[in-house]
Design an enzyme around this catalytic site. Structure first.
Site, PDB file in Angstrom:
ATOM      1  N   TRP A 127       0.867  -1.193   0.000  1.00  0.00           N
ATOM      2  CA  TRP A 127       0.000   0.000   0.000  1.00  0.00           C
ATOM      3  C   TRP A 127       0.898   1.236   0.000  1.00  0.00           C
ATOM      4  O   TRP A 127       1.820   1.333   0.817  1.00  0.00           O
ATOM      5  CB  TRP A 127      -0.878  -0.049   1.249  1.00  0.00           C
ATOM      6  N   ASP A 209      -0.915  -5.916   9.108  1.00  0.00           N
ATOM      7  CA  ASP A 209      -1.914  -4.914   8.758  1.00  0.00           C
ATOM      8  C   ASP A 209      -3.181  -5.682   8.379  1.00  0.00           C
ATOM      9  O   ASP A 209      -3.195  -6.433   7.403  1.00  0.00           O
ATOM     10  CB  ASP A 209      -1.409  -4.050   7.586  1.00  0.00           C
ATOM     11  N   LYS A 244     -13.649  -0.837   6.336  1.00  0.00           N
ATOM     12  CA  LYS A 244     -14.211  -1.568   5.197  1.00  0.00           C
ATOM     13  C   LYS A 244     -15.295  -2.543   5.648  1.00  0.00           C
ATOM     14  O   LYS A 244     -16.382  -2.559   5.082  1.00  0.00           O
ATOM     15  CB  LYS A 244     -13.116  -2.361   4.467  1.00  0.00           C
TER      16      LYS A 244
HETATM   17  C1  LMR Z   1      -6.907   2.284  -0.327  1.00  0.00           C
HETATM   18  O1  LMR Z   1      -5.844   1.653  -0.363  1.00  0.00           O
HETATM   19  O2  LMR Z   1      -7.471   2.717  -1.330  1.00  0.00           O
HETATM   20  C2  LMR Z   1      -7.589   2.496   1.007  1.00  0.00           C
HETATM   21  O3  LMR Z   1      -6.913   1.842   2.018  1.00  0.00           O
HETATM   22  C3  LMR Z   1      -7.853   3.923   1.294  1.00  0.00           C
HETATM   23  C4  LMR Z   1      -6.601   4.692   1.550  1.00  0.00           C
HETATM   24  O4  LMR Z   1      -6.552   5.353   2.593  1.00  0.00           O
HETATM   25  O5  LMR Z   1      -5.673   4.664   0.733  1.00  0.00           O
END
Ligand code: LMR
Length: 395
Positions: A127, A209, A244
């Site tokens: 992420w 996570d 979510k």
């Molecule tokens: C995402 O990856 O789109 C979500 O977890 C929202 C975010 O805060 O990035």
């Protein structure tokens, strides 16, 4: 004083949502940010949440501050969901945080303050915000390999090779419990077992996570990896989220947890987590946590939540099948069946940054530049246009 101030680049994910809002195209499609949408393209308030809010409106008597660690009933319920009875509750130090991002940040601050400058190892890719958060907390990050050459499947051997040789004992290994963000590529339970053994043997500290519990195979099934880690590793870090699975995005409901080897250390850990929270935002907001606590304290509301969560999971799975069939029908030469093996909201499509750019500028379809799509943003109404557009940018 501010003469040299330069604008920051837009956020890789949320920046796209800002551009989406400004786009006048009547059939624009937002597959960027990880937000669930129902068949009609709306992000609904769950029925169990509405009912809990109704009850709270009637019974709530104060808006006074919560404790630094948040609402006790919420922490208990969140702890049961995350850990079940895999670890004694008195070995878990937990605080309520503003969302999963807040959870990652509190854990990161805890690590930076308490451990002797460990490196945090994240999957390549991970992420986008993970690296921002660790860097803001003053921690160095490095990556371990995760995907094979196709960028759509796991290369478990490469992951094991990197983790057996590169991190030093005491380093932190960030893992996604399920529904890996951004790829949708998860480990099997056997692979989790093997990984847990390696981390324990090499004295590496897992940080999990857990933002998508219930979006993969189910609430309990999605915790299988965490359970395997707990079976092998005495100490562990977790960041959890109800954004979510309860649809509580803007209410910011999450957790930061430290699992310790004994109860006395957990007492010390919670005091340090609280110190971090106090210096950041003092104490967390009440409403979202009160909703979660209300639902999980009531058998009927919990059953309704399970039903609604399953419905979200099944709709996403249906859209995965729709995409594979739709892309083939639109004439894609490439086989997209890997989308069926990926889980959760996200999938790596293999689209290049240039193809994502083209989709945005020519078709008003918003996809993160890495090629990650939010499958939960696909609906029966936008599926055909989406598949045709994707095929049009494939070489
Ligand atoms: C995402 O990856 O789109 C979500 O977890 C929202 C975010 O805060 O990035």
């Amino acid at each position: 004083m501010f003469e040299t101030l330069k604008p920051a680049p837009p956020d890789a994910i949320l920046g796209l949502s800002e551009a989406f809002v400004a786009d006048p195209h009547p059939a624009k499609i937002n597959l960027a940010v990880g937000v669930y949408k129902d068949e009609s393209g709306q992000t609904p308030v769950l029925k169990c949440v509405k009912e809990a809010e109704r009850r709270l409106l009637e019974t709530e008597t104060t808006k006074t501050y919560l404790g630094i660690d948040g609402l006790a009933d919420y922490r208990r319920a969140a702890g049961e969901l995350l850990f079940a009875d895999a670890v004694a509750a008195d070995r878990v130090a937990m605080v309520q945080t503003p969302g999963g991002t807040g959870g990652v940040r509190v854990v990161a601050d805890f690590v930076a303050a308490q451990l002797p400058a460990p490196t945090v190892w994240v999957s390549n890719p991970t992420w986008e915000n993970h690296i921002n958060i660790f860097s803001a907390a003053g921690l160095e990050t490095q990556t371990y390999r995760y995907l094979d050459g196709s960028k759509t499947r796991l290369d478990f051997q490469a992951m094991l090779d990197d983790l057996s040789s590169k991190p030093r004992p005491g380093d932190v290994i960030l893992l996604h419990a399920c529904c890996h963000n951004p790829t949708g590529v998860d480990l099997s339970t056997e692979q989790w077992g093997q990984l847990a053994g390696l981390l324990a043997e090499r004295r590496l500290l897992p940080m999990v996570d857990f933002a998508y519990q219930g979006f993969g195979q189910g609430l309990e099934e999605d915790a299988a990896g965490l359970r395997r880690l707990l079976a092998e590793c005495n100490e562990l870090l977790v960041a959890g989220s109800f954004s979510k699975n309860f649809g509580l995005y803007s209410e910011r409901v999450g957790t930061a947890a430290v699992v310790t080897a004994d109860a006395a250390t957990a007492v010390a850990a919670v005091s340090q987590l609280k110190r971090t929270v106090r210096a950041n935002y003092s104490n967390p907001p009440r409403h979202g946590a009160a909703i979660v606590a209300t639902v999980l304290a009531d058998a009927e509301l919990t059953a309704l939540w399970h039903q609604e969560l399953s419905a979200m999971r099944l709709r996403i799975a249906e859209m995965r099948r729709g995409l594979v069939a739709g892309l083939a029908a639109a004439g894609a030469e490439r086989d997209f069946s890997f989308l069926l093996d990926q889980t959760g909201m996200f999938s790596y499509t293999g689209l290049t940054p240039m193809q994502c750019d083209q989709l945005r500028s020519q078709q008003s379809i918003y996809i993160v530049g890495s090629g990650r799509i939010n499958v939960a943003g696909v609906t029966p109404a936008n599926l055909d246009r989406l598949c045709e557009a994707i095929v049009s940018v494939l070489e």
